[in-house]
Design a protein around this motif. Structure first.
Motif, PDB file in Angstrom:
ATOM      1  N   GLU A  24     -73.035  19.702 -16.013  1.00  0.00           N
ATOM      2  CA  GLU A  24     -71.677  20.242 -16.007  1.00  0.00           C
ATOM      3  C   GLU A  24     -71.049  20.116 -14.624  1.00  0.00           C
ATOM      4  OE1 GLU A  24     -69.590  24.577 -16.432  1.00  0.00           O
ATOM      5  OE2 GLU A  24     -71.027  24.015 -17.995  1.00  0.00           O
ATOM      6  N   LYS A  25     -71.825  20.425 -13.582  1.00  0.00           N
ATOM      7  CA  LYS A  25     -71.301  20.316 -12.217  1.00  0.00           C
ATOM      8  C   LYS A  25     -70.988  18.868 -11.854  1.00  0.00           C
ATOM      9  CE  LYS A  25     -72.204  21.590  -7.408  1.00  0.00           C
ATOM     10  NZ  LYS A  25     -71.746  20.283  -6.874  1.00  0.00           N
ATOM     11  N   VAL A  26     -71.841  17.935 -12.288  1.00  0.00           N
ATOM     12  CA  VAL A  26     -71.594  16.518 -12.026  1.00  0.00           C
ATOM     13  C   VAL A  26     -70.227  16.118 -12.551  1.00  0.00           C
ATOM     14  CG1 VAL A  26     -72.283  14.172 -12.665  1.00  0.00           C
ATOM     15  CG2 VAL A  26     -74.014  15.820 -11.941  1.00  0.00           C
ATOM     16  N   TYR A  27     -69.909  16.544 -13.770  1.00  0.00           N
ATOM     17  CA  TYR A  27     -68.644  16.148 -14.383  1.00  0.00           C
ATOM     18  C   TYR A  27     -67.467  16.886 -13.758  1.00  0.00           C
ATOM     19  CZ  TYR A  27     -72.011  14.311 -17.691  1.00  0.00           C
ATOM     20  OH  TYR A  27     -73.071  13.657 -18.241  1.00  0.00           O
ATOM     21  N   ARG A  28     -67.643  18.160 -13.467  1.00  0.00           N
ATOM     22  CA  ARG A  28     -66.550  18.908 -12.823  1.00  0.00           C
ATOM     23  C   ARG A  28     -66.206  18.312 -11.465  1.00  0.00           C
ATOM     24  NH1 ARG A  28     -64.967  23.426 -15.367  1.00  0.00           N
ATOM     25  NH2 ARG A  28     -66.418  24.491 -16.795  1.00  0.00           N
ATOM     26  N   ASP A  29     -67.214  17.861 -10.738  1.00  0.00           N
ATOM     27  CA  ASP A  29     -66.988  17.322  -9.397  1.00  0.00           C
ATOM     28  C   ASP A  29     -66.170  16.033  -9.406  1.00  0.00           C
ATOM     29  OD1 ASP A  29     -68.331  19.414  -8.264  1.00  0.00           O
ATOM     30  OD2 ASP A  29     -70.181  18.307  -7.854  1.00  0.00           O
ATOM     31  N   ILE A  30     -66.124  15.345 -10.545  1.00  0.00           N
ATOM     32  CA  ILE A  30     -65.317  14.117 -10.618  1.00  0.00           C
ATOM     33  C   ILE A  30     -64.147  14.292 -11.597  1.00  0.00           C
ATOM     34  CG2 ILE A  30     -67.147  12.559  -9.883  1.00  0.00           C
ATOM     35  CD1 ILE A  30     -67.696  11.873 -12.778  1.00  0.00           C
ATOM     36  N   ASP A  31     -63.739  15.541 -11.780  1.00  0.00           N
ATOM     37  CA  ASP A  31     -62.538  15.883 -12.554  1.00  0.00           C
ATOM     38  C   ASP A  31     -62.602  15.449 -14.012  1.00  0.00           C
ATOM     39  OD1 ASP A  31     -61.409  17.111 -10.388  1.00  0.00           O
ATOM     40  OD2 ASP A  31     -60.032  15.492  -9.887  1.00  0.00           O
ATOM     41  N   ILE A  32     -63.802  15.405 -14.587  1.00  0.00           N
ATOM     42  CA  ILE A  32     -63.906  15.174 -16.031  1.00  0.00           C
ATOM     43  C   ILE A  32     -63.697  16.514 -16.729  1.00  0.00           C
ATOM     44  CG2 ILE A  32     -65.542  14.638 -17.885  1.00  0.00           C
ATOM     45  CD1 ILE A  32     -66.623  12.415 -16.118  1.00  0.00           C
ATOM     46  N   PRO A  33     -62.832  16.570 -17.754  1.00  0.00           N
ATOM     47  CA  PRO A  33     -62.461  17.851 -18.378  1.00  0.00           C
ATOM     48  C   PRO A  33     -63.579  18.431 -19.241  1.00  0.00           C
ATOM     49  CG  PRO A  33     -61.380  16.017 -19.489  1.00  0.00           C
ATOM     50  CD  PRO A  33     -62.081  15.426 -18.307  1.00  0.00           C
ATOM     51  N   VAL A  34     -64.430  19.239 -18.624  1.00  0.00           N
ATOM     52  CA  VAL A  34     -65.593  19.812 -19.299  1.00  0.00           C
ATOM     53  C   VAL A  34     -65.180  20.707 -20.467  1.00  0.00           C
ATOM     54  CG1 VAL A  34     -67.617  21.286 -18.948  1.00  0.00           C
ATOM     55  CG2 VAL A  34     -66.967  19.638 -17.205  1.00  0.00           C
ATOM     56  N   LEU A  89     -72.884  18.895 -25.038  1.00  0.00           N
ATOM     57  CA  LEU A  89     -73.661  19.329 -23.875  1.00  0.00           C
ATOM     58  C   LEU A  89     -74.052  20.782 -24.060  1.00  0.00           C
ATOM     59  CD1 LEU A  89     -74.693  18.739 -20.953  1.00  0.00           C
ATOM     60  CD2 LEU A  89     -72.501  19.658 -20.152  1.00  0.00           C
ATOM     61  N   LYS A  90     -75.344  21.063 -23.965  1.00  0.00           N
ATOM     62  CA  LYS A  90     -75.804  22.438 -24.107  1.00  0.00           C
ATOM     63  C   LYS A  90     -75.201  23.335 -23.028  1.00  0.00           C
ATOM     64  CE  LYS A  90     -80.165  22.005 -26.587  1.00  0.00           C
ATOM     65  NZ  LYS A  90     -81.568  22.458 -26.615  1.00  0.00           N
ATOM     66  N   THR A  91     -74.879  24.555 -23.396  1.00  0.00           N
ATOM     67  CA  THR A  91     -74.233  25.490 -22.482  1.00  0.00           C
ATOM     68  C   THR A  91     -75.058  25.715 -21.226  1.00  0.00           C
ATOM     69  OG1 THR A  91     -73.253  26.613 -24.386  1.00  0.00           O
ATOM     70  CG2 THR A  91     -73.235  27.807 -22.292  1.00  0.00           C
ATOM     71  N   MET A 129     -76.498   8.242 -24.425  1.00  0.00           N
ATOM     72  CA  MET A 129     -77.037   9.472 -23.860  1.00  0.00           C
ATOM     73  C   MET A 129     -77.060   9.340 -22.347  1.00  0.00           C
ATOM     74  SD  MET A 129     -80.303   9.807 -26.483  1.00  0.00           S
ATOM     75  CE  MET A 129     -80.665  11.527 -26.110  1.00  0.00           C
ATOM     76  N   GLU A 130     -76.856  10.463 -21.663  1.00  0.00           N
ATOM     77  CA  GLU A 130     -76.989  10.504 -20.207  1.00  0.00           C
ATOM     78  C   GLU A 130     -77.947  11.633 -19.844  1.00  0.00           C
ATOM     79  OE1 GLU A 130     -73.240  10.683 -18.188  1.00  0.00           O
ATOM     80  OE2 GLU A 130     -72.348   9.112 -19.426  1.00  0.00           O
ATOM     81  N   PHE A 131     -78.649  11.454 -18.714  1.00  0.00           N
ATOM     82  CA  PHE A 131     -79.692  12.399 -18.327  1.00  0.00           C
ATOM     83  C   PHE A 131     -79.591  12.730 -16.842  1.00  0.00           C
ATOM     84  CE2 PHE A 131     -81.127   9.607 -21.676  1.00  0.00           C
ATOM     85  CZ  PHE A 131     -81.689  10.461 -22.621  1.00  0.00           C
ATOM     86  N   LEU A 132     -80.019  13.944 -16.502  1.00  0.00           N
ATOM     87  CA  LEU A 132     -80.109  14.379 -15.107  1.00  0.00           C
ATOM     88  C   LEU A 132     -81.426  15.105 -14.922  1.00  0.00           C
ATOM     89  CD1 LEU A 132     -78.612  14.728 -12.334  1.00  0.00           C
ATOM     90  CD2 LEU A 132     -77.903  16.980 -13.180  1.00  0.00           C
ATOM     91  N   CYS A 133     -82.167  14.719 -13.870  1.00  0.00           N
ATOM     92  CA  CYS A 133     -83.450  15.359 -13.606  1.00  0.00           C
ATOM     93  C   CYS A 133     -83.526  15.801 -12.147  1.00  0.00           C
ATOM     94  CB  CYS A 133     -84.605  14.408 -13.915  1.00  0.00           C
ATOM     95  SG  CYS A 133     -84.682  12.990 -12.804  1.00  0.00           S
ATOM     96  N   GLY A 134     -84.548  16.581 -11.827  1.00  0.00           N
ATOM     97  CA  GLY A 134     -84.687  17.117 -10.482  1.00  0.00           C
ATOM     98  C   GLY A 134     -85.475  16.244  -9.543  1.00  0.00           C
ATOM     99  N   THR A 135     -86.192  15.246 -10.073  1.00  0.00           N
ATOM    100  CA  THR A 135     -87.022  14.376  -9.240  1.00  0.00           C
ATOM    101  C   THR A 135     -86.708  12.912  -9.541  1.00  0.00           C
ATOM    102  OG1 THR A 135     -88.785  14.408 -10.890  1.00  0.00           O
ATOM    103  CG2 THR A 135     -88.906  16.043  -9.130  1.00  0.00           C
ATOM    104  N   PRO A 136     -86.866  12.017  -8.596  1.00  0.00           N
ATOM    105  CA  PRO A 136     -86.561  10.602  -8.833  1.00  0.00           C
ATOM    106  C   PRO A 136     -87.319  10.038 -10.032  1.00  0.00           C
ATOM    107  CG  PRO A 136     -86.867  10.992  -6.494  1.00  0.00           C
ATOM    108  CD  PRO A 136     -87.265  12.263  -7.197  1.00  0.00           C
TER     109      PRO A 136
END
Length: 272
Positions: free
Chosen positions: A122-132, A114-116, A149-156
């Motif tokens: 990163e917040k998604v994983y921290r919020d569910i206690d995944i050890p970032v 995961l790029k820095t 691969m997993e992705f996160l975007c700002g719009t549906p």
């Protein structure tokens, strides 16, 4: 004759939607009893190894792991099957994601990448206690083997890009049905079902002696791949239609009830 039991994680053994990120003791005790009876126990999850807490990896509760929706199968700490995505495909998709401001994570075994600067994921994983802190943040794409691969975007739907990814030859995946801002992508040749088939073949266990516990859409094929399908009470209608048995919900420790009622059945029962 040996039996093999496969467990989904999210919504089956834990409930991250309600902040439950570790198994209840009743579920742990039931899985321990399965192992004492001689059953093989597996995690079957879309998660990579790096997302798993010691609750799953170091507790001695599981013989093996079907991970990345079947792209990796582990038994007793050894890889018995893996199917990586073609690197040219990964590079093309990464280029599209970066050009459109879509965050992504590259998943392999045992590491994820995961790029820095990708603070949203990163917040998604921290919020569910995944050890970032386990994630590799500095890497060279050309040197990687990627299974999912997993992705996160700002719009549906990322303006249609998520559906473009899903239509990519040789790939399949899921888009979060609620907000449509998150998706996962992996080889169309693998699934939890194919991972389970690899494990059963390796152990020489007939399908009739296999059980699966699950709750989500990515468990549909898994239920058809085993001899006995046990579906959580919190599952949707489509998955419940595939169930041999519908259990209480994850919050009610339905997995424990399923183990005792439908697998162990009576005190002193042996799976072998």
């Amino acid at each position: 004759m040996s039996k093999a039991v496969f467990f989904d994680i999210d919504g089956t053994l834990i409930n991250i939607k309600n902040g439950q990120t570790s198994m209840h003791e009743a579920v742990r005790a039931a899985i321990r009893d399965l192992r004492r009876a001689g059953c093989y126990t597996f995690i079957a999850s879309g998660r990579p190894w790096a997302y798993l807490s010691p609750d799953f990896t170091s507790s001695g509760l599981f013989d093996g792991f079907v991970l990345l929706n079947g792209a990796i199968v582990l038994l007793d700490g050894r890889v018995i099957f893996r199917r990586d995505l073609p690197l040219p495909t990964v590079k093309e998709i990464v280029a599209i994601a970066e050009a459109n401001g879509i965050e992504y994570i590259l998943e392999s075994w045992p590491d994820v990448y995961l790029k820095t600067e990708y603070r949203g994921l990163e917040k998604v994983y921290r919020d569910i206690d995944i050890p970032v802190d386990r994630f590799v943040r500095d890497y060279e794409l050309d040197r990687l083997s990627v299974g999912k691969m997993e992705f996160l975007c700002g719009t549906p739907g990322a303006g249609g890009i998520f559906h473009k990814f899903l239509a990519w030859p040789g790939l399949t995946g899921l888009i979060d049905p609620t907000l449509q801002r998150y998706m996962e992508l992996y080889s169309a040749e693998v699934s939890k079902a194919t991972g389970i088939q690899q494990a059963l073949s390796y152990l020489n266990i007939p399908v009739e002696q296999s059980y699966a516990f699950g709750d989500g859409l990515n468990d549909l094929e898994m239920m058809d791949a085993v001899g006995h399908s046990l579906v959580m009470g919190n599952a949707g209608r489509e998955l419940k239609a595939r169930a041999e048995h519908v259990l209480p919900t994850v919050d009610e420790d339905g997995a424990a009830e399923g183990i005792y009622r439908y697998i162990l059945k009576r005190q002193g029962f042996s799976c072998r």
